[in-house]
Design a protein around this motif. Structure first.
Motif, PDB file in Angstrom:
ATOM      1  N   VAL A 159       0.831  -1.198   0.000  1.00 61.29           N
ATOM      2  CA  VAL A 159       0.000   0.000   0.000  1.00 61.29           C
ATOM      3  C   VAL A 159       0.868   1.251   0.000  1.00 61.29           C
ATOM      4  CG1 VAL A 159      -1.678   1.337   1.325  1.00 61.29           C
ATOM      5  CG2 VAL A 159      -1.954  -1.142   1.115  1.00 61.29           C
ATOM      6  N   MET A 160       1.878   1.278   0.863  1.00 67.22           N
ATOM      7  CA  MET A 160       2.728   2.461   0.933  1.00 67.22           C
ATOM      8  C   MET A 160       3.536   2.629  -0.349  1.00 67.22           C
ATOM      9  SD  MET A 160       1.988   3.989   3.651  1.00 67.22           S
ATOM     10  CE  MET A 160       0.950   3.557   5.050  1.00 67.22           C
ATOM     11  N   GLY A 161       3.927   1.526  -0.951  1.00 69.93           N
ATOM     12  CA  GLY A 161       4.633   1.608  -2.226  1.00 69.93           C
ATOM     13  C   GLY A 161       3.770   2.187  -3.330  1.00 69.93           C
ATOM     14  N   ARG A 162       2.469   1.988  -3.211  1.00 74.05           N
ATOM     15  CA  ARG A 162       1.543   2.563  -4.202  1.00 74.05           C
ATOM     16  C   ARG A 162       1.407   4.066  -4.013  1.00 74.05           C
ATOM     17  NH1 ARG A 162      -0.936   5.087  -7.070  1.00 74.05           N
ATOM     18  NH2 ARG A 162      -2.906   4.703  -8.170  1.00 74.05           N
ATOM     19  N   PHE A 163       1.275   4.517  -2.752  1.00 71.36           N
ATOM     20  CA  PHE A 163       1.047   5.935  -2.490  1.00 71.36           C
ATOM     21  C   PHE A 163       2.340   6.732  -2.360  1.00 71.36           C
ATOM     22  CE2 PHE A 163      -3.092   4.263  -1.234  1.00 71.36           C
ATOM     23  CZ  PHE A 163      -3.945   5.213  -1.754  1.00 71.36           C
ATOM     24  N   PHE A 164       3.406   6.080  -1.880  1.00 71.84           N
ATOM     25  CA  PHE A 164       4.685   6.775  -1.672  1.00 71.84           C
ATOM     26  C   PHE A 164       5.819   5.925  -2.250  1.00 71.84           C
ATOM     27  CE2 PHE A 164       1.877   7.591   1.994  1.00 71.84           C
ATOM     28  CZ  PHE A 164       1.652   8.950   1.820  1.00 71.84           C
ATOM     29  N   PRO A 165       5.872   5.784  -3.561  1.00 72.08           N
ATOM     30  CA  PRO A 165       6.861   4.882  -4.161  1.00 72.08           C
ATOM     31  C   PRO A 165       8.291   5.370  -3.956  1.00 72.08           C
ATOM     32  CG  PRO A 165       5.746   6.186  -5.858  1.00 72.08           C
ATOM     33  CD  PRO A 165       5.025   6.455  -4.567  1.00 72.08           C
ATOM     34  N   VAL A 166       9.161   4.433  -3.572  1.00 76.71           N
ATOM     35  CA  VAL A 166      10.592   4.685  -3.449  1.00 76.71           C
ATOM     36  C   VAL A 166      11.298   3.584  -4.229  1.00 76.71           C
ATOM     37  CG1 VAL A 166      12.557   4.926  -1.902  1.00 76.71           C
ATOM     38  CG2 VAL A 166      10.285   5.673  -1.154  1.00 76.71           C
ATOM     39  N   GLU A 167      12.042   3.979  -5.242  1.00 75.17           N
ATOM     40  CA  GLU A 167      12.665   2.998  -6.125  1.00 75.17           C
ATOM     41  C   GLU A 167      13.579   2.058  -5.332  1.00 75.17           C
ATOM     42  OE1 GLU A 167      15.359   2.801 -10.239  1.00 75.17           O
ATOM     43  OE2 GLU A 167      14.782   4.731  -9.357  1.00 75.17           O
ATOM     44  N   GLY A 168      13.357   0.760  -5.535  1.00 74.88           N
ATOM     45  CA  GLY A 168      14.206  -0.243  -4.926  1.00 74.88           C
ATOM     46  C   GLY A 168      13.873  -0.585  -3.491  1.00 74.88           C
ATOM     47  N   LEU A 169      12.871   0.066  -2.908  1.00 68.68           N
ATOM     48  CA  LEU A 169      12.543  -0.168  -1.505  1.00 68.68           C
ATOM     49  C   LEU A 169      11.343  -1.099  -1.392  1.00 68.68           C
ATOM     50  CD1 LEU A 169      13.407   0.671   1.356  1.00 68.68           C
ATOM     51  CD2 LEU A 169      11.677   2.468   1.248  1.00 68.68           C
TER      52      LEU A 169
END
Length: 265
Positions: A159-169
């Motif tokens: 969910v957090m990757g969808r709203f606050f994407p950080v490459e490689g995290l």
């Protein structure tokens, strides 16, 4: 100097073991360990204070009232900021020719293996601004975790990757992280006491989302989460944590874009 911040609430069974492990892992690294006792009701404070009397690199700060994980991290960070400005650096020898202050956070329940610390320090010295120990990086794993907790941690990352994407995290919720101290302190100067507003475990995600905006190089290293080593009951309240994640998303998106842009996303 490496500053290890340990938020501790009722960790009497694990704290001494973890402190021994950290000292062993950091024997070649100038280190200050900051134990933040968050109004524990067991012997956590007494154990930390007794340890500090024997080892001057261990310092103890205690809350008279429980402030939660976010409040404990903030107390530990401010103590680290104070120490890095006032501790003498003369005579400190690193294995490498360059020198960076680093602030590292980890759980005090001995589920995060201290043997990862030298690698995380090395990655900062090689140019990283933030290093996240990740269960989901290639080579990482987790043991002894209830399936619901596994699902919650994995879902939080999705969910957090969808709203606050950080490459490689991949691992957003794990608190085992190393920060270049100057970047963390500058981020604190920008946000002040609002750096971590969430009192639940969502505070770890909030901190990450805010700090990464000022990091140019973010890296993950694999680690094995050993939850079977945890003594006592979990401090995480699942429903409160889930609610905290969604409250965090709404609050940060409203602050950044406003309601119209948030609804479109």
């Amino acid at each position: 100097m490496l500053f290890v911040v340990l938020p501790a609430y009722n960790e009497e069974a694990a704290l001494r073991i973890l402190l021994d492990d950290i000292r062993e892992a950091c024997r070649n690294i100038p280190t200050q360990i900051i134990v933040v006792n968050d109004a524990s009701t067991d012997q956590t404070l007494q154990i930390a204070q007794a340890y500090a009397r024997n080892y001057p690199q261990v310092r103890v700060v205690s809350h008279p009232e429980n402030k939660g994980l976010g409040g404990s991290l903030m107390t530990g960070f401010k103590q680290a900021f104070h120490l890095r400005r006032n501790l003498p650096k003369e005579g400190l020898v690193w294995e490498k020719d360059y020198y960076h202050d680093i602030i590292l956070t980890m759980d005090a329940d001995n589920t995060h293996p201290a043997d990862r610390i030298p690698l995380m320090v090395e990655q900062i010295n090689l140019g990283a601004d933030l290093v996240v120990a990740s269960r989901y990086a290639l080579g990482g794993n987790q043991y002894g975790l209830h399936p619901l907790r596994k699902l919650l941690s994995w879902g939080a990352g999705q969910v957090m990757g969808r709203f606050f994407p950080v490459e490689g995290l991949k691992d957003y919720s794990c608190g085992y992280r190393a920060y270049r101290a100057s970047i963390l302190e500058n981020t604190y100067l920008i946000y002040d006491e609002e750096l971590i507003e969430s009192r639940s475990f969502a505070g770890m995600v909030e901190l990450l989302v805010k700090v990464v905006n000022y990091c140019h190089d973010i890296r993950e290293i694999p680690f094995d989460l050993h939850y079977e080593k945890k003594q006592g009951k979990s401090k995480m309240k699942v429903l409160a944590t889930i609610g905290g994640y969604f409250s965090l998303i709404i609050r940060l998106k409203k602050e950044t874009w406003g309601w119209v842009e948030w609804v479109r996303e």
